[in-house]
Design a protein around this motif. Sequence first.
Motif, PDB file in Angstrom:
ATOM      1  N   LEU A 177       7.392  -1.352   6.138  1.00  0.00           N
ATOM      2  CA  LEU A 177       6.007  -1.645   6.516  1.00  0.00           C
ATOM      3  C   LEU A 177       5.427  -0.547   7.399  1.00  0.00           C
ATOM      4  O   LEU A 177       4.230  -0.232   7.315  1.00  0.00           O
ATOM      5  CB  LEU A 177       5.944  -2.991   7.239  1.00  0.00           C
ATOM      6  N   ALA A 178       6.272   0.049   8.250  1.00  0.00           N
ATOM      7  CA  ALA A 178       5.790   1.138   9.106  1.00  0.00           C
ATOM      8  C   ALA A 178       5.368   2.345   8.283  1.00  0.00           C
ATOM      9  O   ALA A 178       4.453   3.090   8.678  1.00  0.00           O
ATOM     10  CB  ALA A 178       6.879   1.525  10.105  1.00  0.00           C
ATOM     11  N   ALA A 179       6.009   2.559   7.144  1.00  0.00           N
ATOM     12  CA  ALA A 179       5.613   3.678   6.283  1.00  0.00           C
ATOM     13  C   ALA A 179       4.195   3.494   5.758  1.00  0.00           C
ATOM     14  O   ALA A 179       3.413   4.458   5.686  1.00  0.00           O
ATOM     15  CB  ALA A 179       6.599   3.807   5.127  1.00  0.00           C
ATOM     16  N   PHE A 180       3.814   2.258   5.400  1.00  0.00           N
ATOM     17  CA  PHE A 180       2.455   2.016   4.906  1.00  0.00           C
ATOM     18  C   PHE A 180       1.419   2.221   6.005  1.00  0.00           C
ATOM     19  O   PHE A 180       0.326   2.740   5.747  1.00  0.00           O
ATOM     20  CB  PHE A 180       2.354   0.595   4.352  1.00  0.00           C
ATOM     21  N   ALA A 181       1.755   1.823   7.226  1.00  0.00           N
ATOM     22  CA  ALA A 181       0.822   2.046   8.334  1.00  0.00           C
ATOM     23  C   ALA A 181       0.697   3.526   8.664  1.00  0.00           C
ATOM     24  O   ALA A 181      -0.399   4.010   8.983  1.00  0.00           O
ATOM     25  CB  ALA A 181       1.295   1.262   9.562  1.00  0.00           C
ATOM     26  N   THR A 182       1.799   4.265   8.577  1.00  0.00           N
ATOM     27  CA  THR A 182       1.756   5.697   8.875  1.00  0.00           C
ATOM     28  C   THR A 182       0.947   6.457   7.832  1.00  0.00           C
ATOM     29  O   THR A 182       0.200   7.395   8.161  1.00  0.00           O
ATOM     30  CB  THR A 182       3.183   6.256   8.952  1.00  0.00           C
ATOM     31  N   LEU A 183       1.067   6.065   6.580  1.00  0.00           N
ATOM     32  CA  LEU A 183       0.337   6.735   5.500  1.00  0.00           C
ATOM     33  C   LEU A 183      -1.110   6.266   5.371  1.00  0.00           C
ATOM     34  O   LEU A 183      -1.838   6.786   4.511  1.00  0.00           O
ATOM     35  CB  LEU A 183       1.068   6.501   4.171  1.00  0.00           C
ATOM     36  N   ARG A 184      -1.533   5.294   6.174  1.00  0.00           N
ATOM     37  CA  ARG A 184      -2.917   4.789   6.158  1.00  0.00           C
ATOM     38  C   ARG A 184      -3.322   4.370   4.737  1.00  0.00           C
ATOM     39  O   ARG A 184      -4.343   4.782   4.195  1.00  0.00           O
ATOM     40  CB  ARG A 184      -3.870   5.865   6.679  1.00  0.00           C
ATOM     41  N   VAL A 185      -2.483   3.526   4.154  1.00  0.00           N
ATOM     42  CA  VAL A 185      -2.727   3.096   2.780  1.00  0.00           C
ATOM     43  C   VAL A 185      -4.009   2.284   2.686  1.00  0.00           C
ATOM     44  O   VAL A 185      -4.827   2.469   1.769  1.00  0.00           O
ATOM     45  CB  VAL A 185      -1.521   2.284   2.263  1.00  0.00           C
ATOM     46  N   ARG A 186      -4.252   1.387   3.638  1.00  0.00           N
ATOM     47  CA  ARG A 186      -5.454   0.555   3.604  1.00  0.00           C
ATOM     48  C   ARG A 186      -6.722   1.390   3.747  1.00  0.00           C
ATOM     49  O   ARG A 186      -7.757   1.091   3.121  1.00  0.00           O
ATOM     50  CB  ARG A 186      -5.353  -0.495   4.705  1.00  0.00           C
ATOM     51  N   HIS A 187      -6.679   2.468   4.512  1.00  0.00           N
ATOM     52  CA  HIS A 187      -7.879   3.268   4.743  1.00  0.00           C
ATOM     53  C   HIS A 187      -8.330   4.004   3.482  1.00  0.00           C
ATOM     54  O   HIS A 187      -9.515   4.344   3.349  1.00  0.00           O
ATOM     55  CB  HIS A 187      -7.630   4.285   5.865  1.00  0.00           C
ATOM     56  N   ASP A 188      -7.412   4.275   2.569  1.00  0.00           N
ATOM     57  CA  ASP A 188      -7.745   5.033   1.360  1.00  0.00           C
ATOM     58  C   ASP A 188      -7.962   4.136   0.148  1.00  0.00           C
ATOM     59  O   ASP A 188      -8.136   4.648  -0.966  1.00  0.00           O
ATOM     60  CB  ASP A 188      -6.625   6.031   1.040  1.00  0.00           C
ATOM     61  N   MET A 189      -7.960   2.822   0.326  1.00  0.00           N
ATOM     62  CA  MET A 189      -8.118   1.921  -0.813  1.00  0.00           C
ATOM     63  C   MET A 189      -9.576   1.848  -1.239  1.00  0.00           C
ATOM     64  O   MET A 189     -10.486   1.754  -0.401  1.00  0.00           O
ATOM     65  CB  MET A 189      -7.597   0.524  -0.469  1.00  0.00           C
ATOM     66  N   ALA A 190      -9.801   1.879  -2.546  1.00  0.00           N
ATOM     67  CA  ALA A 190     -11.154   1.751  -3.100  1.00  0.00           C
ATOM     68  C   ALA A 190     -11.456   0.333  -3.545  1.00  0.00           C
ATOM     69  O   ALA A 190     -12.624  -0.006  -3.755  1.00  0.00           O
ATOM     70  CB  ALA A 190     -11.320   2.707  -4.284  1.00  0.00           C
ATOM     71  N   TYR A 191     -10.441  -0.512  -3.691  1.00  0.00           N
ATOM     72  CA  TYR A 191     -10.615  -1.901  -4.113  1.00  0.00           C
ATOM     73  C   TYR A 191     -10.304  -2.816  -2.932  1.00  0.00           C
ATOM     74  O   TYR A 191      -9.463  -2.496  -2.081  1.00  0.00           O
ATOM     75  CB  TYR A 191      -9.685  -2.233  -5.283  1.00  0.00           C
ATOM     76  N   PRO A 192     -10.949  -3.966  -2.867  1.00  0.00           N
ATOM     77  CA  PRO A 192     -10.681  -4.866  -1.736  1.00  0.00           C
ATOM     78  C   PRO A 192      -9.294  -5.493  -1.784  1.00  0.00           C
ATOM     79  O   PRO A 192      -8.724  -5.804  -0.738  1.00  0.00           O
ATOM     80  CB  PRO A 192     -11.779  -5.929  -1.857  1.00  0.00           C
ATOM     81  N   ARG A 193      -8.763  -5.711  -2.972  1.00  0.00           N
ATOM     82  CA  ARG A 193      -7.443  -6.312  -3.113  1.00  0.00           C
ATOM     83  C   ARG A 193      -6.499  -5.322  -3.790  1.00  0.00           C
ATOM     84  O   ARG A 193      -6.941  -4.434  -4.530  1.00  0.00           O
ATOM     85  CB  ARG A 193      -7.522  -7.609  -3.935  1.00  0.00           C
ATOM     86  N   PRO A 194      -5.200  -5.465  -3.560  1.00  0.00           N
ATOM     87  CA  PRO A 194      -4.243  -4.536  -4.186  1.00  0.00           C
ATOM     88  C   PRO A 194      -4.269  -4.651  -5.709  1.00  0.00           C
ATOM     89  O   PRO A 194      -4.202  -5.749  -6.267  1.00  0.00           O
ATOM     90  CB  PRO A 194      -2.894  -4.991  -3.622  1.00  0.00           C
ATOM     91  N   THR A 195      -4.376  -3.520  -6.373  1.00  0.00           N
ATOM     92  CA  THR A 195      -4.363  -3.458  -7.827  1.00  0.00           C
ATOM     93  C   THR A 195      -3.785  -2.114  -8.258  1.00  0.00           C
ATOM     94  O   THR A 195      -3.838  -1.129  -7.501  1.00  0.00           O
ATOM     95  CB  THR A 195      -5.772  -3.637  -8.404  1.00  0.00           C
ATOM     96  N   TRP A 196      -3.256  -2.077  -9.467  1.00  0.00           N
ATOM     97  CA  TRP A 196      -2.644  -0.840  -9.944  1.00  0.00           C
ATOM     98  C   TRP A 196      -3.682   0.232 -10.245  1.00  0.00           C
ATOM     99  O   TRP A 196      -3.340   1.417 -10.360  1.00  0.00           O
ATOM    100  CB  TRP A 196      -1.815  -1.115 -11.199  1.00  0.00           C
ATOM    101  N   ARG A 197      -4.960  -0.148 -10.368  1.00  0.00           N
ATOM    102  CA  ARG A 197      -6.018   0.837 -10.615  1.00  0.00           C
ATOM    103  C   ARG A 197      -6.377   1.629  -9.364  1.00  0.00           C
ATOM    104  O   ARG A 197      -7.073   2.643  -9.463  1.00  0.00           O
ATOM    105  CB  ARG A 197      -7.258   0.132 -11.159  1.00  0.00           C
ATOM    106  N   ASP A 198      -5.918   1.169  -8.223  1.00  0.00           N
ATOM    107  CA  ASP A 198      -6.207   1.848  -6.959  1.00  0.00           C
ATOM    108  C   ASP A 198      -5.152   2.928  -6.706  1.00  0.00           C
ATOM    109  O   ASP A 198      -3.999   2.818  -7.137  1.00  0.00           O
ATOM    110  CB  ASP A 198      -6.204   0.839  -5.813  1.00  0.00           C
TER     111      ASP A 198
END
Length: 456
Positions: A177-198
């Motif tokens: 989980l710390a890896a996702f926070a470090t990579l700022r995954v949420r900040h670069d998301m274009a869709y509101p929910r997780p999807t493979w198109r993002d």
Amino acid sequence: MARKPLLGVDTHVTPRQSAGYGAVLDEGGPSRLRQSPERYRSNSWLDRVPEEAALDGDAGEDDAEADDWDLAQQGYYSGSYKRTIALYAFVPLTSLLVFLALALAPTWLWPVRWPSPPSFPRSFSSPLPEFTLAAALWSLSHLLRTPLWTLSAPCPRPLDTLLFNLLHVLLSNVLRLAAFATLRVRHDMAYPRPTWRDGAFRTVWWTTLGWAAAEAAASVAQGYAQLALYRNVMVPVERVQAILARARGWGGEGGVALSNNASREYMPLSPRSAHGPSPPGDADANANGHGSGKGIADEANGGEGRGPRRAGPTPMSLEEAIRLAVDQDVEQLIHLQEREELEEVYGVPVIYIPVFVPCLQRIDSFLFSLGFTLILAWAYLLSPLSFPPGADTAPIYSNHALAIAFPLVVVVHLFLSLLHSPPILPRIGVHTTAYVGLLVGLGGFFAGLGLWGVLS
């Protein structure tokens, strides 16, 4: 009128014509004793029945098991070390092929037409940051195993293993989980929910591959190190009888083990036998040129000594010879202890584990890492914890998914870790743990893909 007898009896029968019990008469020839069916079969072209061939096969297997037992009493193992190393090359090859297939899967199966640019400039393009960060975090979790075991050691025997695995599983999943926070995954998301198109799907995917690749590399290196412990104690099959014959010559006719009166200088497990003369009475070895400077240890490894040899005919001093012998004995005892510890963990010698089992374990590792990391990432990106502090979040984001997914992943991960622990692994076998890991890995893999909408 007297009746004639039905059969005429000749009272002047010669001994050749008398038929005793168990004899047959040849027409116009002398009688001979009945021979056994085995003798007829050996003198004829008739094949043997399958049941007898099976009995002979069982006898051959019993002889092979007896030879393996005698070798084990001497501290040796039947098999070719070079062949074992060559077969183990399938393990890194399998890991490489699985890694390449999974690395190309997003590009070939789920391409993104318009990828969103990152929200901050990067020194290196994707997927290098994701891969290296995940590999570094896995290395950190691997290095912290020793401190975690030190913390768990004061507990009683069954509880220390449980506590150690629980702490390590919690640490591993928190670092994911710390890896996702470090990579700022949420900040670069274009869709509101997780999807493979993002683009976040590929970020999570490569983070998982970095974690699994580091684990696979360490496991392969550890496997080669474990096989190296058997380098000097493996006897090729064609040399087993010669080794046992020499050992019987040393120990007498009663068995393979050496007698109690024999000097310790000639113990087969002692490296001194590789440098000292052959024991008294070993006439065959002396006659064949094996009596000086070459013992069972050398023959078991194709003439390669266990330790360094002095170049040239100059004899070593007594003090140097004693020091060399002590160093070799200590090194060999250390390897013996390490082999016993490995056999206590696995239940069998490592060299006797089929090569497809570690190959299957590497596949299990990739599937498990991908599946359960996708589940954790999906739950984390739906949580308000993935947003910056103080940010306004929509009602669709809550911690319920993370509160369910994280304990579930921890329990399943802990279950697999306990299966590979010493109290359980020797009882159920390495094969069973590999098959269970494959089933769990496949289930988690398809569950993670389903949560990201890949299967819909």
